[in-house]
Design a protein around this motif. Sequence first.
Motif, PDB file in Angstrom:
ATOM      1  N   ALA A  58       0.889  -1.181  -0.037  1.00  0.00           N
ATOM      2  CA  ALA A  58      -0.168  -0.057   0.099  1.00  0.00           C
ATOM      3  C   ALA A  58       0.891   1.256   0.053  1.00  0.00           C
ATOM      4  N   TYR A  59       0.327   2.209  -0.805  1.00  0.00           N
ATOM      5  CA  TYR A  59       0.916   3.494  -0.776  1.00  0.00           C
ATOM      6  C   TYR A  59       0.201   4.700  -1.063  1.00  0.00           C
ATOM      7  N   LEU A  60       0.450   5.992  -0.707  1.00  0.00           N
ATOM      8  CA  LEU A  60      -0.230   7.131  -0.903  1.00  0.00           C
ATOM      9  C   LEU A  60       0.054   7.690  -2.337  1.00  0.00           C
ATOM     10  N   ASP A  61      -0.959   8.104  -2.777  1.00  0.00           N
ATOM     11  CA  ASP A  61      -1.029   8.662  -4.171  1.00  0.00           C
ATOM     12  C   ASP A  61      -1.964   9.862  -4.277  1.00  0.00           C
ATOM     13  N   GLY A  62      -1.287  10.954  -3.757  1.00  0.00           N
ATOM     14  CA  GLY A  62      -2.207  12.071  -3.461  1.00  0.00           C
ATOM     15  C   GLY A  62      -2.726  11.815  -1.837  1.00  0.00           C
ATOM     16  N   LYS A  67       7.443   4.397  12.184  1.00  0.00           N
ATOM     17  CA  LYS A  67       7.884   3.432  11.143  1.00  0.00           C
ATOM     18  C   LYS A  67       6.851   3.224   9.973  1.00  0.00           C
ATOM     19  N   TRP A  68       5.704   3.245  10.370  1.00  0.00           N
ATOM     20  CA  TRP A  68       4.540   2.889   9.423  1.00  0.00           C
ATOM     21  C   TRP A  68       4.578   3.282   8.079  1.00  0.00           C
ATOM     22  N   GLN A  69       4.400   4.766   8.339  1.00  0.00           N
ATOM     23  CA  GLN A  69       4.542   5.617   6.844  1.00  0.00           C
ATOM     24  C   GLN A  69       5.739   6.066   6.665  1.00  0.00           C
ATOM     25  N   VAL A  70       6.258   5.637   5.666  1.00  0.00           N
ATOM     26  CA  VAL A  70       7.833   6.020   5.442  1.00  0.00           C
ATOM     27  C   VAL A  70       7.792   6.355   3.724  1.00  0.00           C
ATOM     28  N   LYS A  71       8.981   7.224   3.741  1.00  0.00           N
ATOM     29  CA  LYS A  71       9.462   7.363   2.174  1.00  0.00           C
ATOM     30  C   LYS A  71       9.839   5.933   1.608  1.00  0.00           C
ATOM     31  N   ALA A  72       9.640   5.934   0.435  1.00  0.00           N
ATOM     32  CA  ALA A  72       9.646   4.459  -0.225  1.00  0.00           C
ATOM     33  C   ALA A  72      11.280   4.468  -0.218  1.00  0.00           C
ATOM     34  N   ASP A 104      13.150   4.942   2.096  1.00  0.00           N
ATOM     35  CA  ASP A 104      13.519   4.523   3.488  1.00  0.00           C
ATOM     36  C   ASP A 104      12.805   3.288   3.602  1.00  0.00           C
ATOM     37  N   ALA A 105      12.024   2.692   2.934  1.00  0.00           N
ATOM     38  CA  ALA A 105      11.349   1.331   3.261  1.00  0.00           C
ATOM     39  C   ALA A 105      12.189   0.020   2.817  1.00  0.00           C
ATOM     40  N   PRO A 106      12.233  -0.704   4.138  1.00  0.00           N
ATOM     41  CA  PRO A 106      13.253  -1.804   3.544  1.00  0.00           C
ATOM     42  C   PRO A 106      12.885  -2.713   2.456  1.00  0.00           C
ATOM     43  N   THR A 107      11.690  -2.718   2.092  1.00  0.00           N
ATOM     44  CA  THR A 107      11.412  -3.484   0.826  1.00  0.00           C
ATOM     45  C   THR A 107      11.766  -2.805  -0.278  1.00  0.00           C
ATOM     46  N   LEU A 108      11.854  -1.537  -0.287  1.00  0.00           N
ATOM     47  CA  LEU A 108      11.945  -0.914  -1.665  1.00  0.00           C
ATOM     48  C   LEU A 108      13.407  -0.125  -1.928  1.00  0.00           C
ATOM     49  N   LYS A 109      14.025   0.262  -0.716  1.00  0.00           N
ATOM     50  CA  LYS A 109      15.181   1.180  -1.062  1.00  0.00           C
ATOM     51  C   LYS A 109      16.381   0.741  -1.886  1.00  0.00           C
ATOM     52  N   ARG A 110      16.411  -0.617  -2.157  1.00  0.00           N
ATOM     53  CA  ARG A 110      17.472  -1.178  -2.921  1.00  0.00           C
ATOM     54  C   ARG A 110      17.215  -0.769  -4.320  1.00  0.00           C
ATOM     55  N   PHE A 111      16.108  -0.549  -4.645  1.00  0.00           N
ATOM     56  CA  PHE A 111      15.743  -0.420  -6.108  1.00  0.00           C
ATOM     57  C   PHE A 111      15.876   1.226  -6.571  1.00  0.00           C
ATOM     58  N   PHE A 112      16.205   1.719  -5.719  1.00  0.00           N
ATOM     59  CA  PHE A 112      16.467   3.296  -5.859  1.00  0.00           C
ATOM     60  C   PHE A 112      18.039   3.580  -5.911  1.00  0.00           C
ATOM     61  N   VAL A 113      18.830   2.782  -5.839  1.00  0.00           N
ATOM     62  CA  VAL A 113      20.323   2.877  -5.905  1.00  0.00           C
ATOM     63  C   VAL A 113      20.621   3.447  -7.162  1.00  0.00           C
ATOM     64  N   ASN A 114      20.177   3.145  -8.232  1.00  0.00           N
ATOM     65  CA  ASN A 114      20.558   3.599  -9.396  1.00  0.00           C
ATOM     66  C   ASN A 114      19.598   4.552 -10.130  1.00  0.00           C
ATOM     67  N   THR A 115      18.716   5.162  -9.334  1.00  0.00           N
ATOM     68  CA  THR A 115      17.663   6.205  -9.692  1.00  0.00           C
ATOM     69  C   THR A 115      17.669   7.394  -9.014  1.00  0.00           C
ATOM     70  N   GLU A 140      10.159   9.697  -2.970  1.00  0.00           N
ATOM     71  CA  GLU A 140       9.239  10.341  -1.740  1.00  0.00           C
ATOM     72  C   GLU A 140       7.948   9.619  -1.504  1.00  0.00           C
ATOM     73  N   THR A 141       7.458   8.774  -2.196  1.00  0.00           N
ATOM     74  CA  THR A 141       6.083   8.221  -2.111  1.00  0.00           C
ATOM     75  C   THR A 141       6.254   7.508  -0.916  1.00  0.00           C
ATOM     76  N   ILE A 142       4.896   7.917  -0.078  1.00  0.00           N
ATOM     77  CA  ILE A 142       4.691   7.483   1.280  1.00  0.00           C
ATOM     78  C   ILE A 142       4.069   5.795   1.072  1.00  0.00           C
ATOM     79  N   ILE A 143       5.191   4.956   1.643  1.00  0.00           N
ATOM     80  CA  ILE A 143       4.528   3.542   1.876  1.00  0.00           C
ATOM     81  C   ILE A 143       4.207   3.279   2.909  1.00  0.00           C
ATOM     82  N   PHE A 144       3.098   2.449   3.154  1.00  0.00           N
ATOM     83  CA  PHE A 144       2.761   1.749   4.393  1.00  0.00           C
ATOM     84  C   PHE A 144       3.651   0.444   4.753  1.00  0.00           C
ATOM     85  N   ASN A 145       4.551   0.653   5.653  1.00  0.00           N
ATOM     86  CA  ASN A 145       5.592  -0.515   5.847  1.00  0.00           C
ATOM     87  C   ASN A 145       5.000  -1.426   6.850  1.00  0.00           C
TER      88      ASN A 145
END
Length: 166
Positions: free
Chosen positions: A101-105, A146-151, A153-164, A128-133
């Motif tokens: 789950a994430y916030l879109d607006g 720790k529930w609503q975090v930027k993507a 900073d989310a343990p499940t997503l942060k590795r995918f931003f390394v090159n972005t 910067e997308t807010i993720i429900f962790n």
Amino acid sequence: MYVDFNKIPQDARIWVYQANRQLTADEINTVENYLKPAVNQWAAHGAALLASAKVLHNRFVIIALDQNMNAASGCSIDASTRWFKELGDALNIDFFDRSQAYLDGNEIKTFSVFQYKKAVESGLVSPETIIFNNTTLSTLGDLNSKWQVKAIDAPTLKRFFVNTVA
């Protein structure tokens, strides 16, 4: 024993149940009216459990247990799981939704947990997308911090931003 959610300590154990869609006001009322007496009678090996339940963002149901009084047992956790199976059957809602789950607006949206990389690469999710962790929470304090975090900073997503991220 049911207690007001605001009286549960920050070190209380929590369980997050995510609905597969937004709940209506009537459905929230049904969930609350079902859970209050269920939680009030909740016990572990005959010992009363001090707990509460709360619906957040019309999508998540939080069960919070003050383990300073008594801890949950396998059987009591199974009982709480049955509550959501019964509620889901009655309301035609899946409370065991494991999508991300994430916030879109102001709207909560989801994508498959098997699509983290694709969600980042396609721009569906930005750093910067807010993720429900939901997956790394164990206490009420975690929910608050720790529930609503930027993507990014989310343990499940942060590795995918390394090159972005520049």
